[in-house]
Motif scaffolding. Structure first.
Motif, PDB file in Angstrom:
ATOM      1  N   PHE A   1       0.850  -1.179   0.000  1.00 40.14           N
ATOM      2  CA  PHE A   1       0.000   0.000   0.000  1.00 40.14           C
ATOM      3  C   PHE A   1       0.891   1.236   0.000  1.00 40.14           C
ATOM      4  O   PHE A   1       1.901   1.285   0.695  1.00 40.14           O
ATOM      5  CB  PHE A   1      -0.922   0.001   1.224  1.00 40.14           C
ATOM      6  CG  PHE A   1      -1.956  -1.086   1.160  1.00 40.14           C
ATOM      7  CD1 PHE A   1      -3.184  -0.832   0.580  1.00 40.14           C
ATOM      8  CD2 PHE A   1      -1.680  -2.346   1.640  1.00 40.14           C
ATOM      9  CE1 PHE A   1      -4.135  -1.832   0.496  1.00 40.14           C
ATOM     10  CE2 PHE A   1      -2.619  -3.354   1.575  1.00 40.14           C
ATOM     11  CZ  PHE A   1      -3.860  -3.101   0.993  1.00 40.14           C
ATOM     12  N   CYS A   2       0.512   2.216  -0.793  1.00 43.28           N
ATOM     13  CA  CYS A   2       1.311   3.438  -0.882  1.00 43.28           C
ATOM     14  C   CYS A   2       0.377   4.640  -0.940  1.00 43.28           C
ATOM     15  O   CYS A   2      -0.785   4.523  -1.312  1.00 43.28           O
ATOM     16  CB  CYS A   2       2.223   3.389  -2.102  1.00 43.28           C
ATOM     17  SG  CYS A   2       1.367   3.046  -3.641  1.00 43.28           S
ATOM     18  N   TRP A   3       0.914   5.781  -0.550  1.00 48.47           N
ATOM     19  CA  TRP A   3       0.181   7.023  -0.619  1.00 48.47           C
ATOM     20  C   TRP A   3       1.185   8.150  -0.677  1.00 48.47           C
ATOM     21  O   TRP A   3       2.352   7.987  -0.362  1.00 48.47           O
ATOM     22  CB  TRP A   3      -0.790   7.184   0.544  1.00 48.47           C
ATOM     23  CG  TRP A   3      -0.175   7.111   1.901  1.00 48.47           C
ATOM     24  CD1 TRP A   3       0.255   8.154   2.663  1.00 48.47           C
ATOM     25  CD2 TRP A   3       0.095   5.930   2.660  1.00 48.47           C
ATOM     26  NE1 TRP A   3       0.777   7.694   3.841  1.00 48.47           N
ATOM     27  CE2 TRP A   3       0.678   6.333   3.876  1.00 48.47           C
ATOM     28  CE3 TRP A   3      -0.101   4.566   2.429  1.00 48.47           C
ATOM     29  CZ2 TRP A   3       1.077   5.434   4.854  1.00 48.47           C
ATOM     30  CZ3 TRP A   3       0.291   3.673   3.407  1.00 48.47           C
ATOM     31  CH2 TRP A   3       0.864   4.105   4.600  1.00 48.47           C
TER      32      TRP A   3
ATOM     33  N   GLU B   1      -4.986   8.738   0.477  1.00 51.68           N
ATOM     34  CA  GLU B   1      -5.278   7.552   1.273  1.00 51.68           C
ATOM     35  C   GLU B   1      -4.476   6.385   0.713  1.00 51.68           C
ATOM     36  O   GLU B   1      -4.116   6.383  -0.469  1.00 51.68           O
ATOM     37  CB  GLU B   1      -6.771   7.235   1.227  1.00 51.68           C
ATOM     38  CG  GLU B   1      -7.629   8.306   1.874  1.00 51.68           C
ATOM     39  CD  GLU B   1      -9.101   7.968   1.839  1.00 51.68           C
ATOM     40  OE1 GLU B   1      -9.476   6.898   1.312  1.00 51.68           O
ATOM     41  OE2 GLU B   1      -9.891   8.780   2.350  1.00 51.68           O
ATOM     42  N   PRO B   2      -4.188   5.372   1.532  1.00 51.35           N
ATOM     43  CA  PRO B   2      -3.436   4.217   1.033  1.00 51.35           C
ATOM     44  C   PRO B   2      -4.098   3.607  -0.205  1.00 51.35           C
ATOM     45  O   PRO B   2      -5.313   3.430  -0.252  1.00 51.35           O
ATOM     46  CB  PRO B   2      -3.461   3.246   2.211  1.00 51.35           C
ATOM     47  CG  PRO B   2      -3.583   4.130   3.409  1.00 51.35           C
ATOM     48  CD  PRO B   2      -4.472   5.257   2.966  1.00 51.35           C
TER      49      PRO B   2
ATOM     50  N   SER C   1      -3.790   0.433  -3.039  1.00 55.48           N
ATOM     51  CA  SER C   1      -3.242  -0.902  -3.243  1.00 55.48           C
ATOM     52  C   SER C   1      -2.412  -0.970  -4.517  1.00 55.48           C
ATOM     53  O   SER C   1      -2.826  -0.494  -5.570  1.00 55.48           O
ATOM     54  CB  SER C   1      -4.391  -1.912  -3.341  1.00 55.48           C
ATOM     55  OG  SER C   1      -3.899  -3.171  -3.739  1.00 55.48           O
TER      56      SER C   1
END
Length: 134
Positions: free
Chosen positions: A20-22, A43-44, A46
């Motif tokens: 997960f990245c943001w 927001e995170p 996927s």
């Protein structure tokens, strides 16, 4: 292990294919091929690449991960920091295999500001990208 990396533990039976990245994906470093670089994810989000992720490292504008001994990179390619043969490519917004390492089995990867480093199972270290500071 530094704060910008993740390692799949040897005794961990889960198969990690998703992270997960943001934040600001200015150069495609999230590897989200369907999104235009420059998108900000507040927001995170996927990121599932469909391969086991053994080790993950993030630089300022590029990301790398190890999967079954191979390195994949994405993001900004300035100074050759992605380690791919397409030197004219400014960025890659999807994971790209670093094929120059040939049959070397990589165990860890690290991303600096303008470079990338890989450690093999045999203890060899390979670096690429900007080498102006050493």
């Amino acid at each position: 292990m530094d704060q910008n990396s993740y390692k799949q533990e040897d005794n961990d039976n889960r198969l990690v294919t998703e992270v997960f990245c943001w934040g600001h994906d200015i150069n495609g470093q999230f590897g989200l091929a369907g999104f235009e670089p420059g998108t900000t994810h507040v927001e995170p989000h996927s990121c599932d690449f469909g391969v086991k992720i053994d080790y993950l490292a993030c630089g300022n504008s590029h990301t790398a991960f190890v999967s079954d001994g191979y390195i994949y990179t994405m993001g900004e390619n300035a100074d050759g920091r992605l380690g791919i043969s397409k030197r004219g490519l400014k960025f890659s917004n999807s994971p790209t295999l670093v094929s120059a390492l040939g049959k070397c089995v990589v165990s860890k990867v690290s991303c600096g500001l303008n470079h990338t480093a890989a450690l093999t199972k045999m203890g060899e270290v390979f670096t690429w990208g900007c080498g102006s500071d050493g």
